[in-house]
Design a protein around this motif. Sequence first.
Motif, PDB file in Angstrom:
ATOM      1  N   PHE A  39       0.870  -1.160   0.000  1.00  0.00           N
ATOM      2  CA  PHE A  39       0.000   0.000   0.000  1.00  0.00           C
ATOM      3  C   PHE A  39       0.910   1.213   0.000  1.00  0.00           C
ATOM      4  O   PHE A  39       1.801   1.325   0.840  1.00  0.00           O
ATOM      5  N   ALA A  40       0.744   2.102  -0.971  1.00  0.00           N
ATOM      6  CA  ALA A  40       1.589   3.291  -1.082  1.00  0.00           C
ATOM      7  C   ALA A  40       0.712   4.529  -1.043  1.00  0.00           C
ATOM      8  O   ALA A  40      -0.139   4.723  -1.915  1.00  0.00           O
ATOM      9  N   ALA A  41       0.908   5.355  -0.017  1.00  0.00           N
ATOM     10  CA  ALA A  41       0.103   6.546   0.167  1.00  0.00           C
ATOM     11  C   ALA A  41       0.982   7.783   0.165  1.00  0.00           C
ATOM     12  O   ALA A  41       1.936   7.879   0.947  1.00  0.00           O
ATOM     13  N   ILE A  65      14.499   4.648  -7.669  1.00  0.00           N
ATOM     14  CA  ILE A  65      14.024   5.537  -6.618  1.00  0.00           C
ATOM     15  C   ILE A  65      13.696   6.932  -7.163  1.00  0.00           C
ATOM     16  O   ILE A  65      12.776   7.592  -6.678  1.00  0.00           O
ATOM     17  N   GLU A  66      14.401   7.362  -8.198  1.00  0.00           N
ATOM     18  CA  GLU A  66      14.111   8.675  -8.778  1.00  0.00           C
ATOM     19  C   GLU A  66      12.743   8.694  -9.456  1.00  0.00           C
ATOM     20  O   GLU A  66      12.046   9.708  -9.423  1.00  0.00           O
ATOM     21  N   GLU A  67      12.352   7.567 -10.051  1.00  0.00           N
ATOM     22  CA  GLU A  67      11.023   7.503 -10.663  1.00  0.00           C
ATOM     23  C   GLU A  67       9.941   7.506  -9.584  1.00  0.00           C
ATOM     24  O   GLU A  67       8.865   8.066  -9.776  1.00  0.00           O
ATOM     25  N   VAL A  68      10.229   6.884  -8.444  1.00  0.00           N
ATOM     26  CA  VAL A  68       9.299   6.939  -7.312  1.00  0.00           C
ATOM     27  C   VAL A  68       9.164   8.389  -6.843  1.00  0.00           C
ATOM     28  O   VAL A  68       8.058   8.885  -6.598  1.00  0.00           O
ATOM     29  N   ALA A  69      10.302   9.099  -6.737  1.00  0.00           N
ATOM     30  CA  ALA A  69      10.273  10.502  -6.339  1.00  0.00           C
ATOM     31  C   ALA A  69       9.473  11.332  -7.343  1.00  0.00           C
ATOM     32  O   ALA A  69       8.719  12.238  -6.955  1.00  0.00           O
ATOM     33  N   ASP A  70       9.603  11.021  -8.632  1.00  0.00           N
ATOM     34  CA  ASP A  70       8.839  11.742  -9.659  1.00  0.00           C
ATOM     35  C   ASP A  70       7.337  11.518  -9.484  1.00  0.00           C
ATOM     36  O   ASP A  70       6.534  12.449  -9.641  1.00  0.00           O
ATOM     37  N   LEU A  71       6.940  10.284  -9.155  1.00  0.00           N
ATOM     38  CA  LEU A  71       5.530   9.994  -8.905  1.00  0.00           C
ATOM     39  C   LEU A  71       5.021  10.812  -7.718  1.00  0.00           C
ATOM     40  O   LEU A  71       3.889  11.311  -7.727  1.00  0.00           O
ATOM     41  N   LEU A  72       5.856  10.945  -6.700  1.00  0.00           N
ATOM     42  CA  LEU A  72       5.485  11.733  -5.530  1.00  0.00           C
ATOM     43  C   LEU A  72       5.363  13.215  -5.897  1.00  0.00           C
ATOM     44  O   LEU A  72       4.431  13.901  -5.471  1.00  0.00           O
ATOM     45  N   ARG A  73       6.266  13.714  -6.724  1.00  0.00           N
ATOM     46  CA  ARG A  73       6.209  15.118  -7.173  1.00  0.00           C
ATOM     47  C   ARG A  73       4.923  15.390  -7.971  1.00  0.00           C
ATOM     48  O   ARG A  73       4.354  16.473  -7.889  1.00  0.00           O
ATOM     49  N   ALA A  82      -4.219  13.345   0.851  1.00  0.00           N
ATOM     50  CA  ALA A  82      -3.689  11.981   0.745  1.00  0.00           C
ATOM     51  C   ALA A  82      -4.170  11.332  -0.540  1.00  0.00           C
ATOM     52  O   ALA A  82      -5.329  11.478  -0.927  1.00  0.00           O
ATOM     53  N   THR A  83      -3.260  10.626  -1.204  1.00  0.00           N
ATOM     54  CA  THR A  83      -3.556   9.966  -2.474  1.00  0.00           C
ATOM     55  C   THR A  83      -2.808   8.638  -2.523  1.00  0.00           C
ATOM     56  O   THR A  83      -1.631   8.581  -2.172  1.00  0.00           O
ATOM     57  N   GLU A  84      -3.486   7.601  -2.976  1.00  0.00           N
ATOM     58  CA  GLU A  84      -2.798   6.322  -3.172  1.00  0.00           C
ATOM     59  C   GLU A  84      -2.097   6.362  -4.529  1.00  0.00           C
ATOM     60  O   GLU A  84      -2.646   6.884  -5.503  1.00  0.00           O
ATOM     61  N   ILE A  85      -0.873   5.836  -4.592  1.00  0.00           N
ATOM     62  CA  ILE A  85      -0.173   5.813  -5.873  1.00  0.00           C
ATOM     63  C   ILE A  85       0.319   4.403  -6.192  1.00  0.00           C
ATOM     64  O   ILE A  85       0.513   3.582  -5.297  1.00  0.00           O
ATOM     65  N   ASP A  86       0.495   4.160  -7.474  1.00  0.00           N
ATOM     66  CA  ASP A  86       0.928   2.860  -7.983  1.00  0.00           C
ATOM     67  C   ASP A  86       2.420   2.932  -8.306  1.00  0.00           C
ATOM     68  O   ASP A  86       2.845   3.740  -9.126  1.00  0.00           O
ATOM     69  N   LEU A  87       3.195   2.074  -7.653  1.00  0.00           N
ATOM     70  CA  LEU A  87       4.642   2.076  -7.854  1.00  0.00           C
ATOM     71  C   LEU A  87       5.113   0.999  -8.822  1.00  0.00           C
ATOM     72  O   LEU A  87       6.314   0.874  -9.069  1.00  0.00           O
ATOM     73  N   LEU A 109       5.784   9.909   1.314  1.00  0.00           N
ATOM     74  CA  LEU A 109       5.270   8.670   0.747  1.00  0.00           C
ATOM     75  C   LEU A 109       5.462   7.574   1.781  1.00  0.00           C
ATOM     76  O   LEU A 109       6.583   7.322   2.235  1.00  0.00           O
ATOM     77  N   PHE A 110       4.356   6.949   2.186  1.00  0.00           N
ATOM     78  CA  PHE A 110       4.388   5.817   3.109  1.00  0.00           C
ATOM     79  C   PHE A 110       4.129   4.556   2.293  1.00  0.00           C
ATOM     80  O   PHE A 110       3.092   4.448   1.639  1.00  0.00           O
TER      81      PHE A 110
END
Length: 194
Positions: free
Chosen positions: A20-22, A44-52, A33-38, A63-64
Motif C-alpha cells: 500500500f503506497a500513500a 528511486i528517482e522515478e518513485v520521487a517523480d511519482l510523488l512530485r 492523501a492519495t494512493e499511488i501505484d509504484l 510517501l508511506f
Amino acid sequence: MFSSGSRSTHSSTGGTVSYFAAAIVRGSDGWTATEIDLSGAADIEEVADLLREVDADAQVSLLFVESDETYLAILRLDDGEDLRVFGSDSVFAEESRLGALLIGDVEEPAIDLDSVAGGVDGHRGEAGEDEEEVGAVEADIKPVGDPDLLVDLGLPAHRLLELCARDGMLPSDVTAEVCQTIGCGDEMEELREG
C-alpha cells in the motif's frame, strides 16, 4: 489492514508482495492523501517523480509504503527536492524488488535500536506510561536511512524507531500513529476507507 486498493508486485524470490503506497502532501490548503501505484517505477528517482506529480507545488511530500504487513518505508521531499528515505528494516531490500527499489541504495544506517530502548525508558519516565503501554521492543530489525526525516513535523527520530521496533505493531499501525502525530491522521484514515 490494507485498503481495497492494495497492490501487488513480484518479489525477488518469485512470489508476490502486497503493498500500500500513500502520498501525503502538504500544500497551501493543508494535507491531502492519495494512493499511488509504484509498479511501473524502475528506480528511486522515478518513485520521487511519482510523488512530485501528486502536487508539484507541495511544501512537504511524504510517501508511506507498507509491504506484506511487515515493512515500512517513508520517503520525503521538501519543495520537490532533497529526497530523504527511511526504512523500518534493511531485510525489506533483500526480500522484494519493491524493497530493493525503495531502500536498496540507502547506505546510511539509522540510529542503533539499543539507543531506542534507552529513549523508550526515558519517555516512559517522563510521561508516566507503564511498560504495557509502551510495548516490547524487537531487537532483530535493522532500520536504515534517515530517522530524523519527520523531526520538524513533530516526530523525533527515537519515537519513529520505537514505533517500528514495537512488538505487534503492523506497518499500518506505525503509519497511523505517525500521521496522527504530524497532523494528517484524518486524511490517511479517509484514504484507507475510500
